[in-house]
Design a protein around this motif. Structure first.
Motif, PDB file in Angstrom:
ATOM      1  N   GLN A   1       0.836  -1.203   0.000  1.00  6.55           N
ATOM      2  CA  GLN A   1       0.000   0.000   0.000  1.00  6.55           C
ATOM      3  C   GLN A   1       0.868   1.248   0.000  1.00  6.55           C
ATOM      4  O   GLN A   1       0.553   2.223  -0.682  1.00  6.55           O
ATOM      5  CB  GLN A   1      -0.942  -0.012   1.201  1.00  6.55           C
ATOM      6  N   ALA A   2       1.972   1.204   0.731  1.00  5.36           N
ATOM      7  CA  ALA A   2       2.871   2.362   0.785  1.00  5.36           C
ATOM      8  C   ALA A   2       3.495   2.628  -0.582  1.00  5.36           C
ATOM      9  O   ALA A   2       3.600   3.784  -1.012  1.00  5.36           O
ATOM     10  CB  ALA A   2       3.955   2.140   1.827  1.00  5.36           C
ATOM     11  N   GLU A   3       3.897   1.570  -1.273  1.00  7.97           N
ATOM     12  CA  GLU A   3       4.474   1.736  -2.616  1.00  7.97           C
ATOM     13  C   GLU A   3       3.435   2.282  -3.586  1.00  7.97           C
ATOM     14  O   GLU A   3       3.731   3.172  -4.387  1.00  7.97           O
ATOM     15  CB  GLU A   3       5.014   0.401  -3.130  1.00  7.97           C
ATOM     16  N   PHE A   4       2.205   1.773  -3.503  1.00  4.71           N
ATOM     17  CA  PHE A   4       1.154   2.261  -4.392  1.00  4.71           C
ATOM     18  C   PHE A   4       0.845   3.725  -4.096  1.00  4.71           C
ATOM     19  O   PHE A   4       0.607   4.514  -5.011  1.00  4.71           O
ATOM     20  CB  PHE A   4      -0.111   1.396  -4.292  1.00  4.71           C
ATOM     21  N   ALA A   5       0.877   4.098  -2.827  1.00  4.68           N
ATOM     22  CA  ALA A   5       0.656   5.500  -2.442  1.00  4.68           C
ATOM     23  C   ALA A   5       1.711   6.390  -3.082  1.00  4.68           C
ATOM     24  O   ALA A   5       1.388   7.454  -3.620  1.00  4.68           O
ATOM     25  CB  ALA A   5       0.670   5.648  -0.930  1.00  4.68           C
ATOM     26  N   ARG A   6       2.982   5.960  -3.042  1.00  5.54           N
ATOM     27  CA  ARG A   6       4.057   6.752  -3.665  1.00  5.54           C
ATOM     28  C   ARG A   6       3.844   6.857  -5.173  1.00  5.54           C
ATOM     29  O   ARG A   6       4.045   7.926  -5.758  1.00  5.54           O
ATOM     30  CB  ARG A   6       5.422   6.132  -3.362  1.00  5.54           C
TER      31      ARG A   6
ATOM     32  N   GLN B   1     -13.701   0.146  -1.646  1.00  4.68           N
ATOM     33  CA  GLN B   1     -13.703  -0.734  -2.810  1.00  4.68           C
ATOM     34  C   GLN B   1     -13.421  -0.013  -4.120  1.00  4.68           C
ATOM     35  O   GLN B   1     -13.883  -0.424  -5.169  1.00  4.68           O
ATOM     36  CB  GLN B   1     -15.017  -1.530  -2.883  1.00  4.68           C
ATOM     37  N   ARG B   2     -12.639   1.065  -4.045  1.00  2.46           N
ATOM     38  CA  ARG B   2     -12.193   1.742  -5.271  1.00  2.46           C
ATOM     39  C   ARG B   2     -11.042   0.980  -5.895  1.00  2.46           C
ATOM     40  O   ARG B   2     -10.824   1.072  -7.095  1.00  2.46           O
ATOM     41  CB  ARG B   2     -11.767   3.182  -4.975  1.00  2.46           C
ATOM     42  N   ILE B   3     -10.270   0.275  -5.046  1.00  4.55           N
ATOM     43  CA  ILE B   3      -9.213  -0.615  -5.520  1.00  4.55           C
ATOM     44  C   ILE B   3      -9.270  -1.880  -4.677  1.00  4.55           C
ATOM     45  O   ILE B   3      -9.923  -1.909  -3.633  1.00  4.55           O
ATOM     46  CB  ILE B   3      -7.800   0.018  -5.448  1.00  4.55           C
ATOM     47  N   GLN B   4      -8.563  -2.921  -5.126  1.00  8.16           N
ATOM     48  CA  GLN B   4      -8.557  -4.179  -4.392  1.00  8.16           C
ATOM     49  C   GLN B   4      -7.140  -4.548  -3.990  1.00  8.16           C
ATOM     50  O   GLN B   4      -6.187  -4.300  -4.724  1.00  8.16           O
ATOM     51  CB  GLN B   4      -9.124  -5.304  -5.245  1.00  8.16           C
ATOM     52  N   ALA B   5      -7.038  -5.149  -2.820  1.00 10.41           N
ATOM     53  CA  ALA B   5      -5.777  -5.705  -2.341  1.00 10.41           C
ATOM     54  C   ALA B   5      -5.989  -7.201  -2.146  1.00 10.41           C
ATOM     55  O   ALA B   5      -7.111  -7.650  -1.875  1.00 10.41           O
ATOM     56  CB  ALA B   5      -5.383  -5.055  -1.028  1.00 10.41           C
ATOM     57  N   ASP B   6      -4.910  -7.976  -2.298  1.00 14.33           N
ATOM     58  CA  ASP B   6      -5.042  -9.417  -2.097  1.00 14.33           C
ATOM     59  C   ASP B   6      -5.037  -9.741  -0.604  1.00 14.33           C
ATOM     60  O   ASP B   6      -5.008  -8.839   0.248  1.00 14.33           O
ATOM     61  CB  ASP B   6      -3.951 -10.179  -2.862  1.00 14.33           C
ATOM     62  N   GLU B   7      -5.075 -11.028  -0.279  1.00 13.75           N
ATOM     63  CA  GLU B   7      -5.156 -11.461   1.124  1.00 13.75           C
ATOM     64  C   GLU B   7      -3.933 -11.029   1.944  1.00 13.75           C
ATOM     65  O   GLU B   7      -3.992 -10.973   3.163  1.00 13.75           O
ATOM     66  CB  GLU B   7      -5.352 -12.978   1.215  1.00 13.75           C
ATOM     67  N   ASN B   8      -2.835 -10.713   1.271  1.00 14.53           N
ATOM     68  CA  ASN B   8      -1.629 -10.244   1.955  1.00 14.53           C
ATOM     69  C   ASN B   8      -1.546  -8.716   2.005  1.00 14.53           C
ATOM     70  O   ASN B   8      -0.547  -8.164   2.460  1.00 14.53           O
ATOM     71  CB  ASN B   8      -0.377 -10.796   1.266  1.00 14.53           C
TER      72      ASN B   8
ATOM     73  N   LEU C   1      -1.392  -6.804  -0.647  1.00 17.87           N
ATOM     74  CA  LEU C   1      -0.645  -6.302  -1.797  1.00 17.87           C
ATOM     75  C   LEU C   1      -1.590  -5.903  -2.920  1.00 17.87           C
ATOM     76  O   LEU C   1      -2.693  -6.441  -3.049  1.00 17.87           O
ATOM     77  CB  LEU C   1       0.353  -7.357  -2.278  1.00 17.87           C
ATOM     78  N   ILE C   2      -1.139  -4.976  -3.746  1.00 18.92           N
ATOM     79  CA  ILE C   2      -1.972  -4.370  -4.785  1.00 18.92           C
ATOM     80  C   ILE C   2      -1.333  -4.584  -6.151  1.00 18.92           C
ATOM     81  O   ILE C   2      -0.129  -4.379  -6.312  1.00 18.92           O
ATOM     82  CB  ILE C   2      -2.124  -2.855  -4.512  1.00 18.92           C
TER      83      ILE C   2
END
Length: 66
Positions: A7-12, A28-35, A37-38
């Motif tokens: 999430q931090a990398e995607f934010a950057r 629910q504008r984006i999805q992350a997996d069970e860990n 990660l995006i």
């Protein structure tokens, strides 16, 4: 397998705070997996598809683009 980012990398990548990315996931504008990660390509497409067309939202967004 596609490269996933935190999430931090995607934010950057997006130029926003990590808390904003968390809100996007919660809303629910984006999805992350069970860990948590995006997939940045899929998330960018989801953000584009859910972008508000309201003029006042676009004007607010433009303030931060300048």
């Amino acid at each position: 397998m596609k490269k996933r980012v935190t999430q931090a990398e995607f934010a950057r990548i997006c130029g926003v705070n990590r808390s904003t990315v968390s809100k996007w996931i919660k809303n629910q504008r984006i999805q992350a997996d069970e860990n948590g990660l995006i997939d940045p390509v899929a998330a960018a497409a989801m953000r584009e598809a859910t972008e508000s067309p309201m003029p006042h939202h676009q004007a607010r967004k433009a303030q931060f683009s300048e």
